[in-house]
Design a protein around this motif. Sequence first.
Motif, PDB file in Angstrom:
ATOM      1  N   TRP A  37       0.086  -1.511  -0.065  1.00  0.00           N
ATOM      2  CA  TRP A  37       0.141   0.392  -0.222  1.00  0.00           C
ATOM      3  C   TRP A  37       0.827   1.242  -0.238  1.00  0.00           C
ATOM      4  N   GLU A  42      -2.256   1.819  -2.765  1.00  0.00           N
ATOM      5  CA  GLU A  42      -3.527   2.381  -2.514  1.00  0.00           C
ATOM      6  C   GLU A  42      -3.574   3.490  -3.331  1.00  0.00           C
ATOM      7  N   PHE A  64      -8.228   4.801   2.105  1.00  0.00           N
ATOM      8  CA  PHE A  64      -6.258   5.156   1.810  1.00  0.00           C
ATOM      9  C   PHE A  64      -6.161   6.322   2.184  1.00  0.00           C
ATOM     10  N   TYR A  75      -6.316   3.426   6.343  1.00  0.00           N
ATOM     11  CA  TYR A  75      -4.260   3.607   6.022  1.00  0.00           C
ATOM     12  C   TYR A  75      -3.829   3.826   7.357  1.00  0.00           C
TER      13      TYR A  75
END
Length: 383
Positions: A37, A42, A64, A75
């Motif tokens: 990510w 993301e 995110f 996130y």
Amino acid sequence: MATTATASSEGAPADDINKASTRLFSLDALRGFDMFWIMGGEEIFHTLAKTTKSPFWEAIALQFTHPDWNGFHLYDLIFPLFLFMAGVSTPFSVGRELEKGKSRGQLTLRVIKRAAILVLLGIVYNNGLNIMPISQIRFASVLGRIGIAYMFANIIYLYSRERMQMVWFWVFIIGYWLLLKFTSAPGFPHGDLTMQGNFASYMDRLILPGKLYLGIHDPEGLFSTIPTISTGLLGILTGQLLKKTGLAQTRKVAIMAVTGVIFLIIAQIWNLDFPINKNLWTSSFVMQVGGLSLLLMALFYYVIDVLGYKKWAFFFRVIGMNSILIYISGHFIKWQYTTDGFFGWIGQLVGDPYNIVVMAVCFILVKWIFLYYLYQKKTFLRV
């Protein structure tokens, strides 16, 4: 800091991994999943939301991002999950050195050295190699916080037994809660948790040299590093559980899963008095991310190391084996330029509006190919 080849646990029976190996396949895979990510995963959802204007993709894309202050998005888990996994690896690395006969003093010096390197890397990551006045330098950083929390958690591991490590886990987060509850910045009521009024940010303004990320507050500030030590300790306790040879693997999974659920329940209750807040790394935040980290570790360990389904996780393992390298790589590799050079024609072929989604995928692919090359050469950046 050195670039070295490290032994892999791939292909070894799970029980043998717990007894002798320095690595868990599931740990590297989970670390890679976490870093996926950070390295651009993301952005796929952000571009999907931007392209489709769909409430569904917009809701996922929102997860995110970081909340402005109180609250929790997925996130927010990335940073503490990485710190948790650094703790999980401790019994398999530092613990193994103890078993080989290294003294606690030698290992303490190694831990301190590693923390110092991470702090310095964090300063370089924030500011580059440019010479500038101290007042313009941001000293607090993600890598620095990992280094400091890792250092204190490992020192506690080296000099205390498992039960005492559990005590320290609670001491840090309960003490931090009470401290912020009965103190504040001058001119604010006790227990004020606003950015201007909370005691942790006020102390950072007093003691941290240079500049803070948000002027009056830094999300990686020095004072709010206190509860992050508990996040590292939780990882260490989990690593000791995974390393135990007299406990069935399914039992280990059950302990992690049940503890994770309990932590999440405690987090929601604690949130009523001490809000979940990544910026302050509040005690309720420690419980929230600790619970989620335990559940993810239980899932990856069960699927990969217990059931033996490893092939699907190879993509993430490649990332996880060089996690720090890919984190800092943007300072010496122009990834967007490289992506456009290799795959720009694909974006042109697809055309608007989905070209940005395709290029977001290609951006990750370019980084992964680079990491795969290093993986094949058995070259891994270690601190």
